[in-house]
Design a protein around this motif. Structure first.
Motif, mmCIF file in Angstrom:
data_model
loop_
_atom_site.group_PDB
_atom_site.id
_atom_site.type_symbol
_atom_site.label_atom_id
_atom_site.label_comp_id
_atom_site.label_asym_id
_atom_site.label_seq_id
_atom_site.Cartn_x
_atom_site.Cartn_y
_atom_site.Cartn_z
ATOM 1 N N PHE A 262 -19.828 15.164 -27.134
ATOM 2 C CA PHE A 262 -21.021 15.378 -27.948
ATOM 3 C C PHE A 262 -22.200 14.511 -27.505
ATOM 4 C CE2 PHE A 262 -17.354 16.582 -30.457
ATOM 5 C CZ PHE A 262 -17.727 17.825 -30.942
ATOM 6 N N GLY A 263 -22.231 14.189 -26.222
ATOM 7 C CA GLY A 263 -23.383 13.500 -25.663
ATOM 8 C C GLY A 263 -23.330 11.994 -25.689
ATOM 9 N N ARG A 264 -22.230 11.420 -26.096
ATOM 10 C CA ARG A 264 -22.166 9.957 -26.188
ATOM 11 C C ARG A 264 -22.338 9.300 -24.817
ATOM 12 N NH1 ARG A 264 -17.259 6.301 -28.836
ATOM 13 N NH2 ARG A 264 -18.150 4.272 -28.277
ATOM 14 N N ALA A 265 -21.618 9.780 -23.817
ATOM 15 C CA ALA A 265 -21.734 9.198 -22.478
ATOM 16 C C ALA A 265 -23.135 9.404 -21.913
ATOM 17 C CB ALA A 265 -20.687 9.806 -21.550
ATOM 18 N N THR A 266 -23.721 10.565 -22.175
ATOM 19 C CA THR A 266 -25.087 10.820 -21.710
ATOM 20 C C THR A 266 -26.064 9.849 -22.340
ATOM 21 O OG1 THR A 266 -24.583 13.166 -21.397
ATOM 22 C CG2 THR A 266 -26.906 12.564 -21.595
ATOM 23 N N LEU A 267 -25.952 9.632 -23.644
ATOM 24 C CA LEU A 267 -26.857 8.705 -24.326
ATOM 25 C C LEU A 267 -26.678 7.274 -23.822
ATOM 26 C CD1 LEU A 267 -26.675 10.051 -27.991
ATOM 27 C CD2 LEU A 267 -28.595 10.219 -26.400
ATOM 28 N N ASP A 268 -25.436 6.888 -23.553
ATOM 29 C CA ASP A 268 -25.192 5.539 -23.024
ATOM 30 C C ASP A 268 -25.895 5.342 -21.687
ATOM 31 O OD1 ASP A 268 -23.678 4.909 -25.225
ATOM 32 O OD2 ASP A 268 -21.743 5.227 -24.230
ATOM 33 N N THR A 269 -25.797 6.342 -20.824
ATOM 34 C CA THR A 269 -26.445 6.228 -19.510
ATOM 35 C C THR A 269 -27.963 6.248 -19.644
ATOM 36 O OG1 THR A 269 -24.551 7.376 -18.525
ATOM 37 C CG2 THR A 269 -26.547 7.197 -17.191
ATOM 38 N N LEU A 270 -28.476 7.118 -20.495
ATOM 39 C CA LEU A 270 -29.920 7.157 -20.712
ATOM 40 C C LEU A 270 -30.428 5.817 -21.247
ATOM 41 C CD1 LEU A 270 -30.363 10.724 -22.266
ATOM 42 C CD2 LEU A 270 -31.001 9.976 -19.968
ATOM 43 N N TRP A 271 -29.664 5.191 -22.110
ATOM 44 C CA TRP A 271 -30.063 3.890 -22.644
ATOM 45 C C TRP A 271 -30.143 2.844 -21.538
ATOM 46 C CZ3 TRP A 271 -32.498 1.988 -26.544
ATOM 47 C CH2 TRP A 271 -32.425 0.624 -26.827
ATOM 48 N N ARG A 272 -29.184 2.872 -20.599
ATOM 49 C CA ARG A 272 -29.228 1.932 -19.481
ATOM 50 C C ARG A 272 -30.469 2.151 -18.628
ATOM 51 N NH1 ARG A 272 -23.897 3.292 -18.481
ATOM 52 N NH2 ARG A 272 -24.433 4.088 -16.399
ATOM 53 N N VAL A 273 -30.821 3.417 -18.429
ATOM 54 C CA VAL A 273 -32.018 3.720 -17.634
ATOM 55 C C VAL A 273 -33.274 3.220 -18.348
ATOM 56 C CG1 VAL A 273 -33.450 5.577 -16.691
ATOM 57 C CG2 VAL A 273 -30.961 5.700 -16.482
ATOM 58 N N LEU A 274 -33.358 3.489 -19.651
ATOM 59 C CA LEU A 274 -34.557 3.125 -20.404
ATOM 60 C C LEU A 274 -34.704 1.618 -20.569
ATOM 61 C CD1 LEU A 274 -34.440 5.889 -23.169
ATOM 62 C CD2 LEU A 274 -36.025 5.744 -21.243
ATOM 63 N N THR A 275 -33.595 0.909 -20.589
ATOM 64 C CA THR A 275 -33.659 -0.543 -20.785
ATOM 65 C C THR A 275 -33.660 -1.311 -19.480
ATOM 66 O OG1 THR A 275 -31.235 -0.589 -21.049
ATOM 67 C CG2 THR A 275 -32.583 -0.459 -23.059
ATOM 68 N N GLY A 276 -33.771 -0.589 -18.368
ATOM 69 C CA GLY A 276 -33.863 -1.260 -17.078
ATOM 70 C C GLY A 276 -32.560 -1.794 -16.552
ATOM 71 N N GLY A 277 -31.444 -1.208 -16.976
ATOM 72 C CA GLY A 277 -30.144 -1.640 -16.475
ATOM 73 C C GLY A 277 -29.951 -1.249 -15.023
ATOM 74 N N PRO A 278 -28.940 -1.803 -14.378
ATOM 75 C CA PRO A 278 -28.701 -1.488 -12.957
ATOM 76 C C PRO A 278 -28.182 -0.061 -12.783
ATOM 77 C CG PRO A 278 -26.949 -2.879 -13.826
ATOM 78 C CD PRO A 278 -27.959 -2.762 -14.913
ATOM 79 N N VAL A 279 -29.010 0.801 -12.253
ATOM 80 C CA VAL A 279 -28.612 2.194 -12.029
ATOM 81 C C VAL A 279 -29.121 2.635 -10.660
ATOM 82 C CG1 VAL A 279 -28.590 2.850 -14.477
ATOM 83 C CG2 VAL A 279 -30.712 3.034 -13.176
ATOM 84 N N ALA A 280 -28.478 3.653 -10.121
ATOM 85 C CA ALA A 280 -28.895 4.206 -8.835
ATOM 86 C C ALA A 280 -30.119 5.094 -9.008
ATOM 87 C CB ALA A 280 -27.738 5.013 -8.227
ATOM 88 N N LEU A 281 -30.790 5.363 -7.898
ATOM 89 C CA LEU A 281 -31.950 6.254 -7.933
ATOM 90 C C LEU A 281 -31.571 7.609 -8.506
ATOM 91 C CD1 LEU A 281 -34.846 7.100 -7.189
ATOM 92 C CD2 LEU A 281 -33.992 7.642 -4.881
ATOM 93 N N ALA A 282 -30.413 8.133 -8.118
ATOM 94 C CA ALA A 282 -29.986 9.445 -8.600
ATOM 95 C C ALA A 282 -29.795 9.446 -10.110
ATOM 96 C CB ALA A 282 -28.688 9.869 -7.911
ATOM 97 N N THR A 283 -29.382 8.319 -10.673
ATOM 98 C CA THR A 283 -29.214 8.224 -12.119
ATOM 99 C C THR A 283 -30.560 8.319 -12.824
ATOM 100 O OG1 THR A 283 -27.312 6.787 -11.741
ATOM 101 C CG2 THR A 283 -28.198 6.857 -13.976
ATOM 102 N N THR A 284 -31.556 7.631 -12.287
ATOM 103 C CA THR A 284 -32.891 7.692 -12.871
ATOM 104 C C THR A 284 -33.471 9.084 -12.762
ATOM 105 O OG1 THR A 284 -33.259 5.369 -12.300
ATOM 106 C CG2 THR A 284 -35.203 6.699 -12.787
ATOM 107 N N VAL A 285 -33.324 9.705 -11.596
ATOM 108 C CA VAL A 285 -33.826 11.069 -11.406
ATOM 109 C C VAL A 285 -33.148 12.021 -12.393
ATOM 110 C CG1 VAL A 285 -33.909 13.021 -9.807
ATOM 111 C CG2 VAL A 285 -34.452 10.720 -9.003
ATOM 112 N N THR A 286 -31.847 11.862 -12.570
ATOM 113 C CA THR A 286 -31.121 12.719 -13.513
ATOM 114 C C THR A 286 -31.645 12.542 -14.927
ATOM 115 O OG1 THR A 286 -29.124 12.683 -12.154
ATOM 116 C CG2 THR A 286 -28.849 13.223 -14.478
#
Length: 412
Positions: A262-286
């Motif tokens: 129900f989107g929990r994993a998606t929201l967790d990843t989006l939160w990391r992107v929005l808060t400046g967590g360590p993510v790959a370029l592809a994660t940000t693009v996604t």
């Protein structure tokens, strides 16, 4: 009524004669030119990196699994001692590898099937766009679809092109009232990818709408509603029988790390992107692409609601409870019900599913109706502006495809 599917959305009649054929040819030509350019750029980058272009195009990531099924049938598993995962090829649906086997079973056969499906899909996407919003918007819809960041997948031995082809022509048949044709294509889509269930949902919901709202008693409407999910259900049942577990297919998906949360994993990843967590370029693009997809879905819903309100306001009070004719073409891009259902199901699967986050835009690649608002806006702009936007997006798409497959070596 079986001659044509009607909803509260405007459905344009396709232009007859040479003009309609020419516009479809232009759309196919634009698509072929854009994707051929992308394939050449990817091949050049692979060669420069010391890799085989044929292997990159025809045997990357999931392509290797499809080739294995085409050559040897089902039965392969991949064990990962570090994670404990045991991945089975039953996660991959059978239609594409069956076609590859018929074409010869090698990398070139896999590419031939995928490229042919992509061309068929491009014409189908154009036809749907033309039917809903006119010729120019249809051509631009195909152009935008060809330059999506993950459109590199349309040049690979993957199944998205085949699903898009079956989906586009099923939806087109449905909008023209060809119920059994739409259902047959939906059943084939259900044998292509897990997300093929979205095509079945579109046909079955449209049939239910015809029965409950329009009081249709046509046998083909009932048959279409029942036939559409048959392909998807048949494969899920076959995997269950093979594994001795009715839910065996879903167990296979869990072993791959795919499940619906129900989107929990998606929201967790989006939160990391929005808060400046360590993510790959592809994660940000996604993350950006998911946001754009949800925004476009909101625009389509708003257009449909606004169109429905105007239809109700323009009709006499005594007639408002009865289904009426299609809206005038001047209304702002209302989305027919089958396209709305199809797009919504793809969005729910992509956003609500847990798994490899960076592949979510690929799962949404067949969701071409999401591009309709942008295509309509570009159709109202000057031709030069549309060409410049398309060319700029094509360059970004080429670069991102090279980044994924050659530089980062990530699954698209």
């Amino acid at each position: 009524m079986t001659a044509a599917y009607r909803t509260s959305a405007a459905v344009r009649q396709p232009a007859p004669g040479v003009a309609g054929v020419s516009a479809a040819a232009v759309a196919l030509g634009v698509f072929a030119a854009v994707r051929a350019g992308g394939a050449l750029v990817l091949c050049a980058a692979a060669w420069w990196a010391g890799r085989s272009p044929l292997r990159v195009l025809g045997a990357s990531w999931d392509s290797a699994w499809y080739l294995g099924i085409a050559r040897h049938g089902y039965g392969r598993t991949q064990m990962w001692p570090g994670t404990g995962l045991v991945q089975s090829d039953h996660a991959f649906f059978p239609l594409y590898p069956a076609l590859v086997r018929l074409a010869g079973g090698g990398e070139w056969a896999a590419l031939l099937v995928a490229w042919t499906a992509a061309a068929v899909a491009a014409v189908g996407v154009y036809r749907v766009g033309e039917l809903v919003a006119g010729r120019r918007t249809g051509v631009l819809l195909v152009a935008l679809w060809a330059v999506l960041p993950h459109a590199v997948v349309l040049s690979l031995a993957y199944t998205e092109a085949l699903l898009a082809a079956l989906a586009a022509w099923s939806l087109y048949a449905l909008l023209r009232g060809r119920w059994l044709g739409a259902a047959g294509l939906a059943a084939l889509a259900g044998l292509t990818r897990p997300t093929g269930v979205a095509v079945a949902a579109a046909v079955s919901v449209a049939a239910l709408h015809a029965v409950l709202v329009r009081r249709s008693r046509a046998p083909e409407v009932w048959a279409a509603g029942l036939l559409a999910p048959a392909g998807w259900l048949a494969y899920v049942a076959a995997v269950g029988v093979d594994r001795g577990d009715p839910a065996g297919y879903f167990a296979v998906q869990r072993d791959w790390g795919s499940r619906f949360d129900f989107g929990r994993a998606t929201l967790d990843t989006l939160w990391r992107v929005l808060t400046g967590g360590p993510v790959a370029l592809a994660t940000t693009v996604t993350a950006v692409l998911l946001g754009a997809a949800l925004l476009s879905a909101g625009l389509l819903l708003a257009d449909r609601a606004r169109a429905s309100d105007r239809l109700a306001a323009d009709r006499p009070e005594a007639d408002r409870a009865r289904p009426g004719p299609a809206l005038p073409r001047s209304l702002p891009l209302p989305l027919p019900l089958p396209l709305l259902v199809y797009t919504a199901v793809l969005l729910v699967i992509a956003v609500g599913g847990a798994g490899y986050f960076e592949s979510k835009p690929r799962f949404l690649l067949p969701a071409f109706p999401l591009l309709l608002p942008l295509a309509a806006a570009m159709a109202r702009a000057r031709p030069r502006s549309a060409v410049l936007v398309t060319a700029g997006l094509a360059g970004l798409s080429y670069g991102y495809g090279v980044y994924l497959l050659v530089i980062a070596r990530m699954p698209p």
